[in-house]
Design a protein around this motif. Structure first.
Motif, short mmCIF file in Angstrom:
data_model
loop_
_atom_site.label_atom_id
_atom_site.label_comp_id
_atom_site.label_asym_id
_atom_site.label_seq_id
_atom_site.Cartn_x
_atom_site.Cartn_y
_atom_site.Cartn_z
N UNK A 150 -69.09 14.76 99.83
CA UNK A 150 -70.02 14.42 98.75
C UNK A 150 -71.42 14.18 99.33
N UNK A 151 -71.49 13.46 100.44
CA UNK A 151 -72.78 13.18 101.09
C UNK A 151 -73.49 14.45 101.53
N UNK A 152 -72.75 15.39 102.13
CA UNK A 152 -73.36 16.66 102.55
C UNK A 152 -73.90 17.42 101.34
N UNK A 153 -73.12 17.43 100.26
CA UNK A 153 -73.58 18.14 99.06
C UNK A 153 -74.79 17.45 98.44
N UNK B 95 -80.11 19.11 71.74
CA UNK B 95 -79.71 17.98 70.90
C UNK B 95 -78.27 17.56 71.18
N UNK B 96 -77.40 18.55 71.41
CA UNK B 96 -75.99 18.26 71.70
C UNK B 96 -75.71 18.61 73.15
N UNK B 97 -74.62 18.06 73.66
CA UNK B 97 -74.24 18.36 75.03
C UNK B 97 -74.15 17.09 75.84
N UNK B 98 -74.34 17.23 77.14
CA UNK B 98 -74.19 16.10 78.04
C UNK B 98 -75.52 15.76 78.71
N UNK B 99 -75.64 14.52 79.08
CA UNK B 99 -76.70 14.05 79.97
C UNK B 99 -75.99 13.62 81.24
N UNK B 100 -76.31 14.25 82.35
CA UNK B 100 -75.68 13.94 83.63
C UNK B 100 -76.71 13.36 84.58
N UNK B 101 -76.36 12.25 85.19
CA UNK B 101 -77.24 11.60 86.17
C UNK B 101 -76.49 11.40 87.46
N UNK B 102 -77.17 11.65 88.55
CA UNK B 102 -76.65 11.31 89.88
C UNK B 102 -77.72 10.48 90.56
N UNK C 187 -79.87 17.70 81.48
CA UNK C 187 -79.12 17.96 80.26
C UNK C 187 -78.17 19.13 80.51
N UNK C 188 -76.91 18.96 80.16
CA UNK C 188 -75.86 19.96 80.20
C UNK C 188 -76.03 20.94 81.38
N UNK C 189 -75.72 20.46 82.60
CA UNK C 189 -75.93 21.29 83.78
C UNK C 189 -75.03 22.54 83.84
N UNK C 190 -73.99 22.60 83.01
CA UNK C 190 -73.14 23.79 83.02
C UNK C 190 -73.63 24.86 82.04
N UNK C 191 -74.81 24.67 81.46
CA UNK C 191 -75.45 25.65 80.57
C UNK C 191 -76.53 26.39 81.35
N UNK C 192 -76.45 27.70 81.44
CA UNK C 192 -77.42 28.53 82.18
C UNK C 192 -77.66 27.97 83.58
N UNK C 193 -76.59 27.59 84.24
CA UNK C 193 -76.66 26.89 85.53
C UNK C 193 -77.50 27.65 86.56
N UNK C 194 -77.18 28.90 86.79
CA UNK C 194 -77.91 29.67 87.80
C UNK C 194 -79.37 29.85 87.44
N UNK C 195 -79.62 30.22 86.20
CA UNK C 195 -80.99 30.46 85.71
C UNK C 195 -81.85 29.21 85.86
N UNK C 196 -81.25 28.05 85.63
CA UNK C 196 -81.99 26.78 85.69
C UNK C 196 -82.02 26.18 87.11
N UNK D 129 -72.24 21.62 91.27
CA UNK D 129 -71.19 21.54 92.30
C UNK D 129 -70.92 20.08 92.67
N UNK D 130 -71.98 19.30 92.85
CA UNK D 130 -71.82 17.88 93.20
C UNK D 130 -71.20 17.12 92.02
N UNK D 131 -71.65 17.39 90.80
CA UNK D 131 -71.08 16.74 89.61
C UNK D 131 -69.57 16.97 89.56
N UNK D 132 -69.17 18.22 89.73
CA UNK D 132 -67.74 18.55 89.67
C UNK D 132 -66.96 17.87 90.78
#
Length: 165
Positions: free
Chosen positions: A91-94, A111-118, A132-141, A148-151
């Protein structure tokens, strides 16, 4: 001609050395992951904290259903357990990969989805990322490493990523 080849080789070796040395190791102490989903009833708010405690790493998981929803109290989780040092080191390396990442393309909001904080502490500093919703358009964003770290944190807490993200 030999000088030119020697000069090119020297420049290449210098660039390779600088690139390899650029990967600084950070001493990460505490990690906190928070996720809030706008519509999900179970696992509506999930918090995972990993803290160093003497020679071990203690993970605390708190998950609660959406406030005000009846019949979901059995999905509440509040537990702590130790994790292996090798898992914390992964986890630390990532997390280290995130420190110098460019997140300028990840400003999308919805408006909908997740808010993820690390949030994590390293070398007497604190770093926080919130997307906001890191699994939406992940590569593009530009959020591939972040997701990967969230998962990894979610799975380390014993939860399934499909039911959380």
């Amino acid at each position: 001609m030999k000088r030119r080849i020697g000069l090119i080789m020297g420049v290449l070796l210098t660039l390779i050395t600088l690139t390899m040395c650029d990967k600084k190791e950070y001493n990460i102490d505490n990690v906190k992951f928070e996720l809030i989903h706008s519509k999900r009833i179970p696992n509506n708010k999930v918090t995972v904290e990993i803290k160093k405690s003497n020679s071990e790493h203690v993970l605390h998981l708190h998950s609660e259903p959406m406030q005000g929803e009846q019949g979901w109290e059995n999905t509440r989780i509040d537990t702590s357990f130790t994790i292996e040092i090798k898992i914390f080191n992964k986890i630390s390396r990532d997390l280290t990969n995130l420190i110098n990442s460019d997140f300028s393309k990840s400003t999308d909001r919805g408006f909908d989805g997740t808010e993820c904080s690390i949030m994590f502490e390293y070398d007497n500093q604190r770093k926080e990322y919130n997307f906001w919703t890191p699994d939406y358009d992940t590569e593009k964003r530009g959020l591939t490493e972040y997701l990967k770290v969230c998962k990894l944190i979610i799975e380390t807490a014993g939860l399934k990523t499909e039911g959380i993200l």
